[in-house]
Every structure is written in structure tokens, then in C-alpha cells.
Write a protein that holds these residues in place. Sequence first.
Motif, PDB file in Angstrom:
ATOM      1  N   ASN A 322      27.689  50.938  53.559  1.00 39.17           N
ATOM      2  CA  ASN A 322      26.636  50.206  52.879  1.00 39.17           C
ATOM      3  C   ASN A 322      27.251  49.402  51.725  1.00 39.17           C
ATOM      4  OD1 ASN A 322      24.398  51.351  54.403  1.00 39.17           O
ATOM      5  ND2 ASN A 322      24.835  53.252  53.298  1.00 39.17           N
ATOM      6  N   LEU A 323      26.817  48.166  51.577  1.00 36.13           N
ATOM      7  CA  LEU A 323      27.305  47.339  50.479  1.00 36.13           C
ATOM      8  C   LEU A 323      26.709  47.842  49.162  1.00 36.13           C
ATOM      9  CD1 LEU A 323      28.857  44.735  49.615  1.00 36.13           C
ATOM     10  CD2 LEU A 323      26.689  43.502  49.915  1.00 36.13           C
ATOM     11  N   VAL A 324      27.573  48.201  48.200  1.00 37.09           N
ATOM     12  CA  VAL A 324      27.082  48.783  46.944  1.00 37.09           C
ATOM     13  C   VAL A 324      27.436  47.938  45.729  1.00 37.09           C
ATOM     14  CG1 VAL A 324      27.014  51.140  47.812  1.00 37.09           C
ATOM     15  CG2 VAL A 324      29.140  50.262  46.810  1.00 37.09           C
ATOM     16  N   ALA A 325      28.372  47.015  45.846  1.00 36.69           N
ATOM     17  CA  ALA A 325      28.717  46.135  44.725  1.00 36.69           C
ATOM     18  C   ALA A 325      29.497  44.940  45.267  1.00 36.69           C
ATOM     19  CB  ALA A 325      29.544  46.867  43.679  1.00 36.69           C
ATOM     20  N   GLN A 326      29.369  43.809  44.598  1.00 35.24           N
ATOM     21  CA  GLN A 326      30.149  42.636  44.981  1.00 35.24           C
ATOM     22  C   GLN A 326      30.315  41.716  43.785  1.00 35.24           C
ATOM     23  OE1 GLN A 326      28.241  40.217  48.029  1.00 35.24           O
ATOM     24  NE2 GLN A 326      26.209  40.926  47.410  1.00 35.24           N
ATOM     25  N   ARG A 327      31.361  40.929  43.847  1.00 36.08           N
ATOM     26  CA  ARG A 327      31.707  40.102  42.684  1.00 36.08           C
ATOM     27  C   ARG A 327      32.547  38.921  43.150  1.00 36.08           C
ATOM     28  NH1 ARG A 327      33.853  37.802  38.197  1.00 36.08           N
ATOM     29  NH2 ARG A 327      34.289  39.162  36.414  1.00 36.08           N
ATOM     30  N   LEU A 328      32.298  37.753  42.582  1.00 35.07           N
ATOM     31  CA  LEU A 328      33.112  36.574  42.822  1.00 35.07           C
ATOM     32  C   LEU A 328      34.012  36.327  41.619  1.00 35.07           C
ATOM     33  CD1 LEU A 328      30.436  34.077  44.256  1.00 35.07           C
ATOM     34  CD2 LEU A 328      32.048  35.481  45.535  1.00 35.07           C
ATOM     35  N   CYS A 329      35.229  35.917  41.877  1.00 40.32           N
ATOM     36  CA  CYS A 329      36.123  35.540  40.780  1.00 40.32           C
ATOM     37  C   CYS A 329      37.042  34.427  41.262  1.00 40.32           C
ATOM     38  CB  CYS A 329      36.933  36.731  40.279  1.00 40.32           C
ATOM     39  SG  CYS A 329      38.079  37.400  41.480  1.00 40.32           S
ATOM     40  N   PHE A 330      37.684  33.754  40.321  1.00 38.22           N
ATOM     41  CA  PHE A 330      38.542  32.625  40.656  1.00 38.22           C
ATOM     42  C   PHE A 330      39.997  33.047  40.541  1.00 38.22           C
ATOM     43  CE2 PHE A 330      40.562  28.466  40.174  1.00 38.22           C
ATOM     44  CZ  PHE A 330      39.903  27.744  41.158  1.00 38.22           C
ATOM     45  N   ILE A 331      40.774  32.703  41.548  1.00 35.50           N
ATOM     46  CA  ILE A 331      42.189  33.066  41.582  1.00 35.50           C
ATOM     47  C   ILE A 331      42.978  32.131  40.661  1.00 35.50           C
ATOM     48  CG2 ILE A 331      44.213  33.321  43.067  1.00 35.50           C
ATOM     49  CD1 ILE A 331      42.251  33.666  45.423  1.00 35.50           C
ATOM     50  N   LYS A 332      43.652  32.713  39.692  1.00 37.88           N
ATOM     51  CA  LYS A 332      44.493  31.993  38.722  1.00 37.88           C
ATOM     52  C   LYS A 332      43.742  30.842  38.035  1.00 37.88           C
ATOM     53  CE  LYS A 332      48.250  30.890  40.961  1.00 37.88           C
ATOM     54  NZ  LYS A 332      49.685  30.546  41.159  1.00 37.88           N
ATOM     55  N   PRO A 333      42.698  31.148  37.263  1.00 38.11           N
ATOM     56  CA  PRO A 333      41.898  30.077  36.648  1.00 38.11           C
ATOM     57  C   PRO A 333      42.662  29.263  35.608  1.00 38.11           C
ATOM     58  CG  PRO A 333      41.262  32.214  35.778  1.00 38.11           C
ATOM     59  CD  PRO A 333      42.189  32.488  36.912  1.00 38.11           C
ATOM     60  N   ASN A 334      43.668  29.862  34.980  1.00 37.67           N
ATOM     61  CA  ASN A 334      44.420  29.151  33.946  1.00 37.67           C
ATOM     62  C   ASN A 334      45.713  28.543  34.471  1.00 37.67           C
ATOM     63  OD1 ASN A 334      42.629  29.728  31.729  1.00 37.67           O
ATOM     64  ND2 ASN A 334      43.331  31.851  31.858  1.00 37.67           N
ATOM     65  N   ASP A 335      45.884  28.528  35.776  1.00 42.42           N
ATOM     66  CA  ASP A 335      47.119  28.016  36.370  1.00 42.42           C
ATOM     67  C   ASP A 335      46.764  27.289  37.675  1.00 42.42           C
ATOM     68  OD1 ASP A 335      49.757  27.502  36.950  1.00 42.42           O
ATOM     69  OD2 ASP A 335      50.150  29.496  37.772  1.00 42.42           O
ATOM     70  N   LEU A 336      46.194  26.095  37.534  1.00 41.27           N
ATOM     71  CA  LEU A 336      45.781  25.339  38.709  1.00 41.27           C
ATOM     72  C   LEU A 336      47.009  24.779  39.434  1.00 41.27           C
ATOM     73  CD1 LEU A 336      42.689  23.357  37.355  1.00 41.27           C
ATOM     74  CD2 LEU A 336      42.772  25.624  38.425  1.00 41.27           C
ATOM     75  N   LYS A 337      47.036  25.008  40.732  1.00 47.74           N
ATOM     76  CA  LYS A 337      48.161  24.547  41.556  1.00 47.74           C
ATOM     77  C   LYS A 337      47.876  23.127  42.005  1.00 47.74           C
ATOM     78  CE  LYS A 337      50.977  25.801  45.575  1.00 47.74           C
ATOM     79  NZ  LYS A 337      51.116  26.715  46.744  1.00 47.74           N
TER      80      LYS A 337
END
Length: 797
Positions: A322-337
Motif C-alpha cells: 500500500n502506498l503510504v508516503a510519496q515526495r517529489l524532489c529535484f536532482i542537484k538543484p544547485n548544480d544545473l548540468k
Amino acid sequence: MKNIFGVLLLSMVQPILAQTKLEKAITSLEDNYEQEKVYVLTDKSQYAAGDKIWFKSFVFDGYNRSTLSTTLFVELYNSDKKLIAWKTVLLTNGEGSGDFQLKEDLPEQVYFVRAYTPYMTNFNEEFQIVKSFPVYNPNSTESLVVSKSSDWSAKTIPEGGNFINGVPTKFAVRLTSNASLPENWSGKIVDAQNPNVSITTFKSFDKNVASFTITPASGKKYQAIIQDNAGKSKTIDLPQVADSGLHLVVNSSKEGIKYTLKGVNLKQQLQNYKIVGTINNHLAYKATIKQLSNEASSLIPTKISNGANGVFQLAIFDDQDNLVAQRLCFIKPNDLKLEKAEIIGQSIKQTPRSFNSIDLSPESYFKNYTVLVSEDDGTQKPEEDNILSGLWLTGDFTTKIDNPAQYFSKTANSEALDALLISEKWNRFDWNSVLNGSVPTIKTKSQKFLSYKVKPVKNNALMINSSVILLLKSGKSEPIISPFQTDQSGYVYLNNLSNDEPLTVSLFANSKDDKESSAENLFVTAEPLVNPTPFTGNFPGTKYKLVKASGNKTLPPAIAKAINTQKNIKKTESNDIEIKEVELVGKKKDPKEELDQQLSTGMFSSMNSTIFDFVNEDQHAEGMANILDWLQGRAAGLTFQKNNSGVNVPYIRGQQAKLYLDEILTDPSMISTLPINNIAMVKILKGAGLIGDAVAIYTMKGNMKSKNKGKEAPKNNSAIIKGYDRPSEFLVEMIDENAKIENDTRETLYWNPNLFDSDYVPPRIKFFNNDSAKQYKVEIISFDESDNLLYQNEIFK
């Protein structure tokens, strides 16, 4: 970034081994949820009626240019959802370009560009890009103004989705509005039973979001009281405090994504809980917790995305999947490739109408560039969106985000971006639906280029399971003759066509002796297998509203310049025609002049005219459905718009032109049925005395012999396939002083959606200054073979 598998856990966390319901759901994601998104770059953010909109489209599959689609529909709508025009754009490596010519009588209002591939119609319409922009017209009875007041709504979202007794929890506060958001806002958190006492406070990071942290107590009801800079206040309830559950904390840095799990009053603690990370609907990370414990944490390395930026979705499932938690985040926000263009030389001047150039390195891994150069007068606001925000945010999230480009600018606040992602949910798929075995229905499959269904008819009957011959001819190219067998429904299919000029399809059937082909009693139609789909949703709200225009209408400075630029273009066109007429003085009359004198009366004589001679010259018009279709793109200032009957209607400089047949006023439907072989001359008149703007068509007289004699007019056994819309050419030229142009006010100085490194050595961006620019905004976009992104947007002085 497909099928990337990452496991880096503490000793208590071991890889998932068994095939579970969750494992099947992950497999379903990989197999069934491939999706596309579009970013559209336009040369300006606002236009005057009569302007041309130049656009470049980028289609992505996740964070890579898409290989799924080769066709993109781009549509232009007014505020009433009326389709004004549409283009069928050819995609090469996920990129395609085009333009829209706005009519001069277009009412002042907000207009919308919608862009989507046929494959995208299998999914939620909200993921199709709809871009808005204002169009101003000094002659409109209504004026666009920016709405000063706007209503807004707010919500509070706990990190991970749970709000548990005694656990410090980070919240995002998100404001949304159909129009404009307040410039700044703040708030406080209170106990509903004691609203005068502030537990904690917060201030907005930007117009969209703020954040705060609170440790809740069981049985308490908490509220957020939010107030904007105009004094408007709203009270929002926080979620109910739970006595048990899973708390999730995520932090993203250059090293990777660290997550921490804390269980509160769980029966089996965190044993057999699963952690799944996805990027663009594809598995990037998975693990399970085998030991009894109420806490677990780990660092997910950036190698899960090959070090590239993007949105990472972390989902936690209990021992029953059962899905109990989820979260979105950005990979390396201070180091844009991001890569930047390697500039090996430049010549930038401020002198009016001076030649400028920027040379790019021919040794670069980047071979094809999209380049836009505009005047920058120092008053422009930062761009609201760009390819970065389209790639990483707005292409995947349907909630309106104010000024999304700010999250990837040089002054970006990574804390604000993180709060924004806490407030969002990944809607490309729903975990619960996937776990239940649901998959999207794919009605429109990805196709290569354009395909058509050809229906041959003989003696008013379908030709079922019959041998037919199709002759395909495009322009001046040699015709292709191919035998086909119709299917049991009586159809022939032409697949994978990439033509960008009309293709004539002629039908022939074998005669009884099977030795000759015949066109007698044959009729043929060709229908595209995929057509644009009606837009059923609602356009996004904008900050503009229409009010009744005052006597002295005030236009934005950029629009006043655009209108002056249109006048300059008309002067230039007129001057070119006058020069040509002067050059003819003293010369012997040529056959075209004699034909004109023979057919035209004094009222239809004009120095400002363009003549097409069908008697003395071969105009290569064979195979065209009618003369109006043939005229497309053949005379400066002459454009066409289809009417409700699908017939082309001529416009000269944005105004509908009159149509004359042998100098008698007629309508487009009459002209569209006129065989081209009966035409002796076509005359385009611009501002000609009492006639004004007109297209005059003259038929053969007496013993006139056409160069096309012997070439039969199209019969019913022929059909025209339009194909892709070919982009117009952006002319790189200086406004000639001889054209008596007093003030060159062009805003777009250079537009090239396909600057190849083979065009020049080195690749060169070249443009002429207008009369006022002291500095230039240069935007450059490119991708290498590995889809690494080059993006540069800076000021050159």
C-alpha cells in the motif's frame, strides 16, 4: 534515463528479490507509460495584429528529445476557443519549426497556441502545452489591460503527505490563481482554539510558495492564516493530526538524495517496507527494509540519473504494497548540468543598421542550434518561461506556476523549488491505479511521418480487392508510378510521407486487356489517418482583461514599434516594385507586358502589381487543385486563409483581397472550380486606385495558346495531399536607406531555428542592428548526440 537500477542502503536495507504486486506495477510502468511533452519557443511574448509569430517546438520523451513522434500539430486559437489556424510540423530529432501570420484586423485580446503530437492524445489533455500571449490592435474597440485585483486560493501540504503527532513536519504553502498572484504574502500558524497566538510564521519565497515547520499534538486543529500585500486574508485548515503513520524527510544535494523514514505506532515497524524511486515513469531506484526498526535512512547517489537534473519521485509502500508516503524532489538543484556555446569571435556594434556577427566553434559537439536575437532596451522583465522550465517543470505539472523560469535562473532559490515540489504531485501516472493493474488505452499509436487512406472509386462503386495504379507527383520532380492492391474495404494506404509541398495522387485502373491503364470514370480521395483533435479543456487564466477602448488608445512601447515595423515592411515591398517598374522604362515590351495590355483595362492597370503569365511562360501549375492553391507563397504580402468550405481566401497585408474573374467581382468558390488550363494571366494588385487590394484572374481569349497546352486539368481521378507546412524564411537583411525608412524599430533581429554547423565555417549568427538597440539579448539552444542540453541566454553589448 530508462531502466536505471540503483541500490545504496544501510545494512538494514536489502534489495527487493520477490515478484510482488509492486514489481508487476513497476514492469507495467516501463511497458505502458511512455509519454511526451512539448516546449514552444516564440520570438516574442506579445504581438501586434499583422505580425508574424515565429516558433520552434521541442518534443521530449522524459528529459530526452523524443523519437516516438515525427509529427506535431500547432494550433492558434482566440479567447473564445475558435481555431484560427493550424500547422502540421515535421519533427526531426524531436525538433520542428513554423510560423503564423496574424491578420491585421485581428481583434485585440489574448490568443493561445496549443501544441501536441498525435501520440499525446492518448493521455490527459492537460499535459498538452497551451501558451498564451496578448495581441494588440490600435483599431480594436476593446483594450487589454492588466487586472489589478485577483482572487487566489491556497493549500498546505505536509512533506511526504502525513502529519503525525509529535513529529516535526515541514509544510509547503502554495497559492494558485486563474489570473495574477499577489506580489508577496506571509502568514502564521495557529491553534484553531487560540487563533490569536502564533505558533510559527512564514513569508513567501516568491508568488507561488512558502514553507514552515511545525510539531503537532494529537487532538489539536491547526490553521494557516495567509495575508497578501493588498491586505486580503484567508484561513486554511491543516490536515488532521494522525496518531500513527510514516514520516518522510528528503534532502537533495550535489552528492545525492538523502531520505529518512520514521515510523510511529506501526505494528511491524518498518519491516518489509519498500522504497521506490522513479524518473519520468521509469524505475531509477528500489529497496526494501528487512530488519525490525522504526527508522531508516540512506543516500541515493546522483548516478541514478547519470548526473543529470530532473524531478525524482520517491514512493514508500508498506508490507502489503500500500502506498503510504510519496515526495517529489529535484536532482542537484544547485548544480544545473548545462552547456554553453563556445564563441570564438564576435563583432557587436551599437551603430544604427550596423552588421553584427557571433561565430561559434566548428569543433563543438553541438551541430544544430536554435538562435533568437532581440533588442534589449533594459526595461524587459526576466522571461517567465524557457526551455529549462518547460523541460523540468511545466511540461509535467498541470497546475499553473507563476514565472517558472525563476527556479533555474542564476539567482534561483533551491528552497523555493523544493517547497514547490512538495506542493505538487506526479500526475503522469497514479500508483494506486498502476498497482490495480490499470494501463492507459493507446488508441493513436506512434507513426513515422504522415499516412493517408486513399479511396479509389470506379463507376460510383468502391474497388474492393482490385489492382490499381497510383501516380505520385510533387512539384517539378519526376512522377512515381506504383501498382497497389486495394484491401477488402476498398482502400489503399500511403504510409510514411514526409512531403512539405503538395503531392498529387492520380488513380488509374487496368483496362480489360491488362495492357493499358485508364482514368475513365474514376474518382479518388486521400484522407490523413491522423487529424488534429478538438480542444475540449479550458484555456489557462491570464493576468489580462478586456475593457472598452478610450478615445486615445495607449499601446505598449514594444507594440508601437511592431506596428511601425509593419509599415516599414510595406514601404520596402512597395519600393522594390517601383524599382522593378523603373528598370523596365525604355526597354522593349516583353510578351508579359503585351499580354497585360491585351487583357487589362485601365482600371486594373497599376505600377504596384505582380503578374503571372500562363500564355508565354510555363508556370508549372499542373497537378494543382486550383489557382488559389498554386498562388500560395508566390507573391510578397499575399497570404491565404481557408474559409468554412475549406477554400483558400486571399489576403494582402492582412486584409481580405477582392477576387475578379475577367474583371468581374467573384468569390473564392467560383475560382476554386476553374481549371488552371483555362487561365491566361493572374494579376496581384496592391492598393490599385479604385480597385484597392485584389487578385485578378483572366481566362484564355480567342486563339491564345498556353505553355500548358496538352497538359490536362486535374480530373476527378486526382487528389492533393498537402503534407507538412513548410516554415517561412526569416530574411536577414538591413532596412535599405533607399526605402525611405526613417526609423527601423525591429525587435526580432535574428531568428534561425536550424543553424547548422555546415551552413558556415565557423557557424555564424549574423544580423543587422535596428536604429536604437545598444545591446542584444541572444538565446541559443542546442542538443548533442547524447541529448546534453546547451542553453545560453545573455546580453551582448
